[in-house]
Scaffold this motif. Sequence first.
Motif, PDB file in Angstrom:
ATOM      1  N   ALA A  76     -14.883  34.377  -1.101  1.00 44.24           N
ATOM      2  CA  ALA A  76     -13.678  34.663  -2.533  1.00 44.24           C
ATOM      3  C   ALA A  76     -14.195  35.919  -3.256  1.00 44.24           C
ATOM      4  N   GLY A  77     -15.525  36.578  -3.386  1.00 41.94           N
ATOM      5  CA  GLY A  77     -15.094  37.209  -4.212  1.00 41.94           C
ATOM      6  C   GLY A  77     -15.742  37.051  -5.328  1.00 41.94           C
ATOM      7  N   ILE A  78     -15.971  35.818  -5.743  1.00 44.73           N
ATOM      8  CA  ILE A  78     -16.211  35.241  -7.494  1.00 44.73           C
ATOM      9  C   ILE A  78     -17.686  35.355  -8.097  1.00 44.73           C
ATOM     10  N   ILE A  79     -18.644  35.198  -7.079  1.00 43.20           N
ATOM     11  CA  ILE A  79     -20.290  35.258  -6.642  1.00 43.20           C
ATOM     12  C   ILE A  79     -20.292  36.108  -5.340  1.00 43.20           C
ATOM     13  N   THR A  80     -21.691  36.845  -5.867  1.00 47.16           N
ATOM     14  CA  THR A  80     -21.664  38.213  -4.618  1.00 47.16           C
ATOM     15  C   THR A  80     -23.572  37.819  -4.338  1.00 47.16           C
ATOM     16  N   ARG A  81     -23.618  36.452  -4.507  1.00 47.29           N
ATOM     17  CA  ARG A  81     -25.044  35.998  -4.709  1.00 47.29           C
ATOM     18  C   ARG A  81     -25.528  34.951  -3.361  1.00 47.29           C
ATOM     19  N   TRP A 174      -5.327  24.866 -13.578  1.00 42.73           N
ATOM     20  CA  TRP A 174      -5.339  25.176 -12.188  1.00 42.73           C
ATOM     21  C   TRP A 174      -5.866  23.772 -11.867  1.00 42.73           C
ATOM     22  N   VAL A 175      -5.319  23.034 -10.793  1.00 42.80           N
ATOM     23  CA  VAL A 175      -6.028  22.375  -9.585  1.00 42.80           C
ATOM     24  C   VAL A 175      -6.165  22.538  -8.467  1.00 42.80           C
ATOM     25  N   VAL A 176      -7.354  22.592  -7.982  1.00 40.95           N
ATOM     26  CA  VAL A 176      -7.589  23.431  -6.664  1.00 40.95           C
ATOM     27  C   VAL A 176      -8.524  22.202  -5.265  1.00 40.95           C
ATOM     28  N   SER A 193      -9.928  31.051  -0.601  1.00 46.41           N
ATOM     29  CA  SER A 193      -8.173  31.248  -1.107  1.00 46.41           C
ATOM     30  C   SER A 193      -7.620  30.629  -1.768  1.00 46.41           C
ATOM     31  N   ALA A 194      -7.937  29.174  -2.656  1.00 47.58           N
ATOM     32  CA  ALA A 194      -7.376  28.397  -3.672  1.00 47.58           C
ATOM     33  C   ALA A 194      -8.339  28.846  -4.454  1.00 47.58           C
ATOM     34  N   TYR A 195      -9.484  29.270  -4.092  1.00 45.48           N
ATOM     35  CA  TYR A 195     -10.176  29.774  -6.099  1.00 45.48           C
ATOM     36  C   TYR A 195     -10.186  30.358  -6.411  1.00 45.48           C
ATOM     37  N   ALA A 196     -10.060  31.854  -5.221  1.00 44.85           N
ATOM     38  CA  ALA A 196      -9.748  33.165  -5.816  1.00 44.85           C
ATOM     39  C   ALA A 196      -8.522  32.955  -6.696  1.00 44.85           C
ATOM     40  N   ALA A 197      -7.616  32.517  -6.598  1.00 41.31           N
ATOM     41  CA  ALA A 197      -6.078  32.694  -7.532  1.00 41.31           C
ATOM     42  C   ALA A 197      -6.420  32.014  -9.145  1.00 41.31           C
ATOM     43  N   PRO A 198      -7.007  30.773  -9.192  1.00 44.83           N
ATOM     44  CA  PRO A 198      -8.103  30.811 -11.211  1.00 44.83           C
ATOM     45  C   PRO A 198      -8.624  32.075 -11.824  1.00 44.83           C
ATOM     46  N   ALA A 199      -9.771  32.425 -10.484  1.00 43.21           N
ATOM     47  CA  ALA A 199     -10.565  33.751 -10.814  1.00 43.21           C
ATOM     48  C   ALA A 199      -9.759  34.908 -11.171  1.00 43.21           C
ATOM     49  N   LEU A 206     -11.437  40.414  -8.954  1.00 41.23           N
ATOM     50  CA  LEU A 206      -9.577  42.135  -8.830  1.00 41.23           C
ATOM     51  C   LEU A 206      -9.011  41.186  -8.231  1.00 41.23           C
ATOM     52  N   PRO A 207      -7.231  41.628  -8.785  1.00 42.96           N
ATOM     53  CA  PRO A 207      -6.516  40.933  -6.751  1.00 42.96           C
ATOM     54  C   PRO A 207      -7.309  42.447  -5.978  1.00 42.96           C
TER      55      PRO A 207
END
Length: 208
Positions: A76-81, A174-176, A193-199, A206-207
Amino acid sequence: MEPARPGRLTAPHATIAGMGFSREELEAHRDGTVPDLLDDDVNLLFVGINPGLWTVATQTHFAHPGNRFYPALTKAGIITRDIDRRAGFTPEDRQHLLQRHIGITNIVERATVKASELSAEELRIGAEKLTSLVARIEPAVVAIAGITAYRTAFKDRKASAGLQERVLAGAELWVVPNPSGLNAHETVDSLASAYAAPAISAGVILPG
């Protein structure tokens, strides 16, 4: 202070999935706990149901080899490691998550093999404690991973996944989906996809 990393298995008996813990070693961690991953600047708080035995053994949230949490965060791009949760967090892993303004906790503290071992009362008490924690650390967004546990913990039998109408101690709620390998309906892609929305809502990514 970072928790001590567990020693690797040296006994000759069989290990779980060849990853370094025997069934007996994991069972010894039943009812154990893992510290929350938190600092003073959490924007997005992920909430698991409760720790698994592998999580307590490694002192790493969502640590079971079959868990898709960190692969989904990466996708999702939430982390980069890349995080090898099987062996436990490195100090650099922890720092990366905190620098991304991500926190992790659980509704219930005690470890079980399956979340279904928890009582409804445990989940409801855990929801009260979670609400107090959120009021204290003031994240922008809380994402609870597991719709069934959420419905029981917050006495909301009709809740569906996604953004909730209610707020939690001032935080968007949110509930994921649960990233456990036991949740066969989900893939890394669907979890991402589900985790990207709250992130996105929390400003962690960023969207696109």
